[in-house]
Design a protein around this motif. Structure first.
Motif, mmCIF file in Angstrom:
data_model
loop_
_atom_site.group_PDB
_atom_site.id
_atom_site.type_symbol
_atom_site.label_atom_id
_atom_site.label_comp_id
_atom_site.label_asym_id
_atom_site.label_seq_id
_atom_site.Cartn_x
_atom_site.Cartn_y
_atom_site.Cartn_z
ATOM 1 N N VAL A 1 -4.076 -0.222 2.488
ATOM 2 C CA VAL A 1 -2.762 0.261 2.072
ATOM 3 C C VAL A 1 -2.434 -0.339 0.711
ATOM 4 C CG1 VAL A 1 -0.331 0.483 2.688
ATOM 5 C CG2 VAL A 1 -2.057 0.260 4.497
ATOM 6 N N TYR A 2 -2.041 0.519 -0.208
ATOM 7 C CA TYR A 2 -1.623 0.052 -1.540
ATOM 8 C C TYR A 2 -0.145 0.371 -1.738
ATOM 9 C CZ TYR A 2 -6.382 -0.958 -3.005
ATOM 10 O OH TYR A 2 -7.639 -1.503 -3.127
ATOM 11 N N VAL A 3 0.607 -0.643 -2.120
ATOM 12 C CA VAL A 3 2.026 -0.495 -2.422
ATOM 13 C C VAL A 3 2.239 -0.906 -3.874
ATOM 14 C CG1 VAL A 3 4.369 -1.211 -1.855
ATOM 15 C CG2 VAL A 3 2.675 -0.950 -0.024
ATOM 16 N N ASP A 4 2.730 0.036 -4.666
ATOM 17 C CA ASP A 4 2.894 -0.196 -6.108
ATOM 18 C C ASP A 4 1.611 -0.734 -6.729
ATOM 19 O OD1 ASP A 4 5.488 0.763 -6.186
ATOM 20 O OD2 ASP A 4 6.365 -1.195 -5.751
ATOM 21 N N LYS A 5 0.512 -0.074 -6.353
ATOM 22 C CA LYS A 5 -0.837 -0.313 -6.896
ATOM 23 C C LYS A 5 -1.446 -1.652 -6.484
ATOM 24 C CE LYS A 5 0.033 2.720 -10.830
ATOM 25 N NZ LYS A 5 -0.477 3.879 -10.089
ATOM 26 N N LYS A 6 -0.808 -2.360 -5.557
ATOM 27 C CA LYS A 6 -1.361 -3.624 -5.069
ATOM 28 C C LYS A 6 -1.761 -3.485 -3.598
ATOM 29 C CE LYS A 6 1.371 -6.524 -8.203
ATOM 30 N NZ LYS A 6 2.380 -7.614 -8.288
#
Length: 438
Positions: free
Chosen positions: A94-99
């Motif tokens: 899972v990536y949130v705001d590219k992290k």
């Protein structure tokens, strides 16, 4: 000793930091041969995407589209992994705001097997349960907490089912919740965020039906004024494959291997319990005729009809289908006249578990497996159902769940029902052959 403490503390802080962007999930929705639904809820507005790869070929990675979560939908994102192949197991991130968000447990999903015209259908197993109450002290009724033993979700996860069917009362809306979108979405979010539930949601595909408590107030029916809002919340928080009717109820269907599951709504069209004029609808004619058509079309050896409330119990108590006698008789009569084989009901609601076996003249018996409760306060049978044809030894009056296994050659399929306690220990088991339901 101090070094060990600091190491554990730093690991805990790192874990908390990694999860900070996620409110609940990720959760696996439906699984098909060419696509899988992935769900997650963030704590605030964010850009979200999933990256995934075949476990046997980790070099080649794929990505879902990126979605921006928003406050209106309580920051929920539903994305489709559509670069998958049948019969594969995938690892995902899972990536949130590219992290990338780190988790302390694995993240894996699977696609269904393309067995048709090639082999016997694969064996599979699925979990079943209903009635999940998660305590929230400021808004719960005073007194002893109603929810307990959340470790049952860890036991279900460790049982390694392919998928889970949530058979109603999957969250409990309360007086503070059910009249407003704010309250409804708050309660759904609170239940979905239970820590013990997260590994199960992330690694087991999930399908759901509702009953009164996730539809509205206790014993709610078609007259509930906010049912459109609870319908919207249900669709937002669950990842079912389809819905049979546009903006009417949560009816749908899916197939796993050679078996078909019919998710049937016992609330949307339901006549108020005490109404004395007009027709007495439980499923309602529109839904019932669709169900008969769909089951008639299906060639599945087991046709699992999942309903929030009991269907087979003939006792006219609480909210059983027996209270709607004319429609119930019509429904059972249609199953008989249309010669539909393999029908088994799965229900919840009662806060205790039992297998009901309804004999029918000249044809096979109808089984209704009631599995309840997962975490809500346990209950037990009442005197009015002393003549109900429950199978001896199947009554369970403590927290439990079902683990159902289907196996065997194409024309010799066998269903094994296992009922387990909160710790995953077997309470009872029973086998039913598909050949017995023809």
């Amino acid at each position: 000793m101090r070094k060990i403490f600091l190491l554990v503390l730093s690991t805990f802080i790192l874990s908390i930091s990694s999860f900070a962007q996620i409110q609940s999930g990720p959760m696996l929705g439906y699984s098909e041969m060419k696509e899988v639904l992935l769900w997650v809820q963030t704590q605030k507005e964010a850009n979200v995407k999933f990256v995934y790869w075949d476990k046997e070929n980790p070099v080649v990675k794929f990505s879902t589209d990126e979605a921006k979560t928003n406050k209106t939908d309580v920051f929920v994102a539903k994305l489709v992994a559509d670069k998958v192949l049948p019969g594969k197991k995938y690892t995902y991130e899972v990536y949130v705001d590219k992290k990338k968000v780190n988790f302390s447990y694995p993240l894996e999903f699977q696609t269904q097997t393309l067995w048709q015209w090639r082999t016997d259908p694969p064996a599979f197993k699925f979990a079943v349960g209903s009635c999940t109450y998660v305590n929230e002290d400021p808004f719960d009724r005073p007194g002893k907490p109603y929810g307990s033993e959340y470790e049952i979700f860890t036991s279900i996860y460790q049982s390694k089912p392919d998928f889970m069917v949530w058979s109603g009362d999957n969250t409990y809306l309360r007086e503070v919740d059910w009249n407003t979108k704010t309250g409804i979405l708050h309660r759904y979010t609170h239940t979905r965020s239970l820590p013990e539930m997260q590994p199960l949601l992330a690694n087991v595909h999930n399908y759901a039906i509702w009953d009164d408590h996730d539809f509205g107030p206790n014993d709610a029916d078609r007259g509930f004024v906010s049912k459109q809002q609870t319908l919207d919340a249900f669709k937002l928080f669950w990842g079912n494959l389809n819905y049979a009717f546009d903006n009417e109820g949560v009816t749908g269907s899916f197939q796993w291997a050679d078996c078909q599951f019919f998710l049937v709504d016992d609330r949307w069209w339901r006549t108020p319990n005490d109404r004395t004029t007009g027709s007495r609808d439980y499923f309602g004619q529109k839904q019932m005729q669709w169900l008969i058509d769909a089951m008639k079309f299906s060639n599945a050896p087991f046709k699992f009809v999942v309903v929030g409330g009991q269907v087979g119990n003939p006792a006219k108590i609480f909210e059983n289908y027996a209270n709607y006698e004319e429609e119930r008789n019509q429904f059972f009569d249609l199953i008989t006249k249309e010669k539909i084989p393999g029908v088994i009901f799965i229900s919840g609601d009662r806060h205790w578990t039992a297998l009901c076996k309804t004999e029918r003249a000249g044809t096979y018996p109808l089984y209704d497996l009631t599995v309840s409760a997962l975490t809500s306060g346990p209950s037990g049978p009442v005197k009015e159902e002393k003549d109900t044809p429950y199978v001896e030894g199947t009554t369970v009056t403590k927290h439990n769940y079902g683990l159902l296994e289907v196996s065997g050659k194409r024309n010799e399929r066998v269903l094994k029902i296992n009922v387990l306690d909160k710790d995953g220990k077997e309470i009872w088991t029973k086998e039913i052959k598909a050949s017995e339901l023809r």
